[in-house]
Design a protein around this motif. Structure first.
Motif, mmCIF file in Angstrom:
data_model
loop_
_atom_site.group_PDB
_atom_site.id
_atom_site.type_symbol
_atom_site.label_atom_id
_atom_site.label_comp_id
_atom_site.label_asym_id
_atom_site.label_seq_id
_atom_site.Cartn_x
_atom_site.Cartn_y
_atom_site.Cartn_z
ATOM 1 N N LEU A 39 15.450 57.751 49.791
ATOM 2 C CA LEU A 39 16.876 57.830 50.116
ATOM 3 C C LEU A 39 17.115 58.369 51.519
ATOM 4 C CD1 LEU A 39 18.371 59.029 46.719
ATOM 5 C CD2 LEU A 39 18.993 56.944 47.952
ATOM 6 N N VAL A 40 16.201 59.200 52.013
ATOM 7 C CA VAL A 40 16.348 59.708 53.378
ATOM 8 C C VAL A 40 16.383 58.554 54.362
ATOM 9 C CG1 VAL A 40 15.159 60.969 55.214
ATOM 10 C CG2 VAL A 40 15.373 61.994 52.963
ATOM 11 N N PHE A 41 15.509 57.557 54.169
ATOM 12 C CA PHE A 41 15.500 56.379 55.042
ATOM 13 C C PHE A 41 16.864 55.682 55.021
ATOM 14 C CE2 PHE A 41 10.993 56.976 54.774
ATOM 15 C CZ PHE A 41 10.463 56.367 55.896
ATOM 16 N N VAL A 42 17.415 55.503 53.822
ATOM 17 C CA VAL A 42 18.694 54.803 53.697
ATOM 18 C C VAL A 42 19.821 55.626 54.321
ATOM 19 C CG1 VAL A 42 20.344 53.805 52.073
ATOM 20 C CG2 VAL A 42 17.893 53.630 51.615
ATOM 21 N N LEU A 43 19.814 56.924 54.077
ATOM 22 C CA LEU A 43 20.863 57.786 54.619
ATOM 23 C C LEU A 43 20.811 57.846 56.143
ATOM 24 C CD1 LEU A 43 20.773 60.754 52.068
ATOM 25 C CD2 LEU A 43 22.528 58.997 52.280
ATOM 26 N N LEU A 44 19.623 57.725 56.719
ATOM 27 C CA LEU A 44 19.509 57.713 58.176
ATOM 28 C C LEU A 44 20.236 56.520 58.785
ATOM 29 C CD1 LEU A 44 15.809 58.837 58.759
ATOM 30 C CD2 LEU A 44 17.888 60.122 59.277
ATOM 31 N N LEU A 45 20.402 55.441 58.005
ATOM 32 C CA LEU A 45 21.188 54.296 58.455
ATOM 33 C C LEU A 45 22.681 54.508 58.222
ATOM 34 C CD1 LEU A 45 19.125 51.216 57.171
ATOM 35 C CD2 LEU A 45 19.025 52.319 59.411
ATOM 36 N N GLY A 46 23.042 55.592 57.548
ATOM 37 C CA GLY A 46 24.441 55.815 57.207
ATOM 38 C C GLY A 46 24.861 55.022 55.987
ATOM 39 N N GLU A 47 23.888 54.593 55.163
ATOM 40 C CA GLU A 47 24.168 53.805 53.966
ATOM 41 C C GLU A 47 23.779 54.577 52.715
ATOM 42 O OE1 GLU A 47 25.869 51.166 54.222
ATOM 43 O OE2 GLU A 47 25.678 50.795 56.370
ATOM 44 N N ILE A 48 23.859 53.946 51.561
ATOM 45 C CA ILE A 48 23.539 54.593 50.290
ATOM 46 C C ILE A 48 22.840 53.583 49.388
ATOM 47 C CG2 ILE A 48 25.678 53.994 49.102
ATOM 48 C CD1 ILE A 48 23.823 57.372 48.939
ATOM 49 N N ASP A 49 21.968 54.080 48.532
ATOM 50 C CA ASP A 49 21.260 53.244 47.558
ATOM 51 C C ASP A 49 21.482 53.848 46.177
ATOM 52 O OD1 ASP A 49 19.609 51.722 46.003
ATOM 53 O OD2 ASP A 49 17.836 51.913 47.271
ATOM 54 N N LEU A 50 22.347 53.228 45.396
ATOM 55 C CA LEU A 50 22.692 53.739 44.069
ATOM 56 C C LEU A 50 21.743 53.235 42.978
ATOM 57 C CD1 LEU A 50 26.584 53.302 44.168
ATOM 58 C CD2 LEU A 50 25.244 55.355 44.692
ATOM 59 N N SER A 51 20.753 52.450 43.350
ATOM 60 C CA SER A 51 19.892 51.825 42.349
ATOM 61 C C SER A 51 18.574 52.543 42.129
ATOM 62 C CB SER A 51 19.605 50.369 42.743
ATOM 63 O OG SER A 51 18.766 50.329 43.896
ATOM 64 N N VAL A 52 18.286 53.599 42.889
ATOM 65 C CA VAL A 52 16.941 54.189 42.833
ATOM 66 C C VAL A 52 16.604 54.740 41.451
ATOM 67 C CG1 VAL A 52 16.764 54.689 45.301
ATOM 68 C CG2 VAL A 52 17.849 56.353 43.784
ATOM 69 N N GLY A 53 17.586 55.292 40.751
ATOM 70 C CA GLY A 53 17.316 55.789 39.412
ATOM 71 C C GLY A 53 16.912 54.677 38.461
ATOM 72 N N SER A 54 17.663 53.585 38.491
ATOM 73 C CA SER A 54 17.353 52.440 37.632
ATOM 74 C C SER A 54 16.026 51.801 38.010
ATOM 75 C CB SER A 54 18.476 51.398 37.723
ATOM 76 O OG SER A 54 19.688 51.922 37.262
ATOM 77 N N VAL A 55 15.752 51.708 39.319
ATOM 78 C CA VAL A 55 14.491 51.120 39.762
ATOM 79 C C VAL A 55 13.315 51.978 39.306
ATOM 80 C CG1 VAL A 55 13.100 50.493 41.775
ATOM 81 C CG2 VAL A 55 15.531 49.942 41.724
ATOM 82 N N SER A 56 13.461 53.293 39.348
ATOM 83 C CA SER A 56 12.376 54.167 38.892
ATOM 84 C C SER A 56 12.122 53.997 37.402
ATOM 85 C CB SER A 56 12.696 55.631 39.216
ATOM 86 O OG SER A 56 13.774 56.112 38.423
ATOM 87 N N GLY A 57 13.203 53.893 36.616
ATOM 88 C CA GLY A 57 13.039 53.665 35.180
ATOM 89 C C GLY A 57 12.411 52.314 34.886
ATOM 90 N N LEU A 58 12.856 51.286 35.617
ATOM 91 C CA LEU A 58 12.285 49.958 35.438
ATOM 92 C C LEU A 58 10.807 49.949 35.829
ATOM 93 C CD1 LEU A 58 12.565 46.918 34.884
ATOM 94 C CD2 LEU A 58 13.326 46.647 37.265
#
Length: 440
Positions: free
Chosen positions: A107-126
């Protein structure tokens, strides 16, 4: 220009100075402008104190609020329960922060772009479910299954990044759709039982289990890691000093390097001693810390890392500088997906299973909170991967401390939410202070 003028200019550059002509008289002799970092170091301790005050007034707080917050949190919980700072409890904190911490790195990588990734929890579970299906249902080699699982996370991230970068769908919408869609796929793969137990005798799940420790010899492993950390910083610092000397730019004096390395040595060997009084250093923590070191190098020492900061600092300026903005965006989301998959394997290691709860609950919010609390800006262009560690230390300390006090989960949510809000407020105030000081 006369020979004398050329010599004067060369000498100024060697001493860490630049030369500029007075604005009101372009024909006048150049005036040397000394790099302020040289003045700070020439003044010794007084110079560093002055520089510290200047940074605070200018809003350059760095990780200071996090360290102050940790001291306050640990002091409060220790006064309420003297077991909080025990070796066993600190060992538990260091182990359980690693899973969500891996999500926070991506998420640090995504936040450095000024964006957000709301899927990381689901991707980790998958990811944990995909691994379980490969190993249990298809009898695949666990290590091959691990590679395919991480590749699945990277592919998911790249797909979401493509919709964002090429089609123009907002990252919030794309990853929100991913949050729902990948959760549904996980439920479908788990089937009616909702759980797949994973053999924990060998393979990645065994490696990441709470009973697995570095080098299988806790005391040796802990001190070896501490020594490697200190040696790496010492060698790296002197190599950087040598490069900067050769380039005739300001460099850290040897005394400052030794002071920094000494501080790290005290902290590293103290942590090793504490963990040795419990069970040692878990493999999960070692992999997490190694990931931080590698990713920190990528962000700070490579062209790709500088491109990420450039895009986060200003898209149009980055584009005019020749940076492929879509490429950076797609690869950043692929990295986020990869770390989400790795985090899912950490969760699988904790429970030796893939379940409906994997990556669910407040996992996403805690991962985002960790990156932000640790100092990565929500506005893009500022932060570092060590914020994942610092933020998770804060969050895991709060959770563990409240568990020791038998506090309700609702209290945990409220306190964590308040800490997150405080971190964002500090970030916003810091940015305003920097703009007022002309440093934004």
């Amino acid at each position: 220009m006369s020979d004398t003028s050329k010599v004067s200019k060369a000498e100024a550059e060697v001493e860490g100075q630049s030369t500029v002509a007075p604005a009101d008289d372009p024909t006048a002799a150049p005036v040397a402008v000394v790099d302020p970092r040289l003045l700070v170091r020439e003044e010794g301790l007084k110079g560093y104190v002055t520089e510290f005050k200047r940074k605070i007034k200018g809003g350059e707080l760095g990780s200071l609020p996090v360290f102050v917050g940790l001291i306050v949190i640990w002091t409060i919980f220790q006064t309420q329960n003297d077991r909080f700072l025990s070796a066993d409890n600190l060992s538990n904190i260091s182990y359980f922060l690693s899973a969500t911490g891996m999500l926070a790195i991506g998420l640090v990588f995504v936040l450095l772009l000024g964006e957000i990734d709301l899927s990381v929890g689901s991707v980790s579970g998958l990811a944990s479910t995909v691994f379980a299906v490969f190993v249990v249902n298809h009898s695949m080699n666990p290590w091959l299954a691990l590679v395919l699982t991480i590749a699945t996370g990277a592919a998911i991230g790249a797909l979401q990044g493509w919709f964002f970068a090429r089609i123009g769908v907002p990252a919030f919408v794309v990853t929100l759709a991913g949050f729902l869609g990948w959760s549904g796929l996980m439920l479908w793969l788990l089937g009616s039982s909702g759980t797949i137990n994973i053999p924990a005798e060998e393979g990645p799940v065994h490696l990441l289990g709470q009973s697995s420790f570095f080098m299988d010899q806790a005391i040796i492993g802990a001190y070896v890691l501490a020594g490697l950390a200190v040696l790496s910083m010492l060698v790296g610092s002197f190599m950087e000093q040598r490069r900067r000397k050769a380039a005739n730019v300001p460099f850290r004096p040897t005394s400052e390097i030794l002071l920094r390395v000494g501080a790290l040595a005290v902290a590293a060997f103290a942590a090793a001693a504490v963990l040795n009084n419990a069970s040692g250093v878990s493999n999960a923590l070692v992999i997490f810390l190694a990931s931080l070191v590698i990713v920190d190098f990528v962000l700070r020492r490579t062209t790709y890392g500088r491109k990420i900061f450039a895009v986060g600092g200003g898209i149009e300026a980055a584009r005019r500088a020749g940076i492929s903005v879509p490429m950076v965006r797609i690869t950043v989301f692929a990295i986020s997906g990869s770390f989400a998959a790795i985090g899912g394997m950490f969760f699988a290691g904790q429970t030796a299973s893939a379940t409906l709860n994997a990556g669910g609950g407040n996992t996403l919010m805690l991962a985002i909170a960790a990156a932000v609390i640790g100092g990565t800006s929500l506005f893009g262009g500022r932060g570092n991967v060590w914020s994942a560690l610092l933020g998770m230390l804060v969050i895991q300390s709060i959770q563990t401390g409240l568990d020791l006090l038998n506090m309700n989960t609702s209290i945990q949510y409220m306190i964590t939410g308040a800490v997150l809000l405080g971190a964002v407020v500090i970030d916003s105030v810091s940015r305003k202070s920097q703009k007022a000081a002309g440093r934004a």
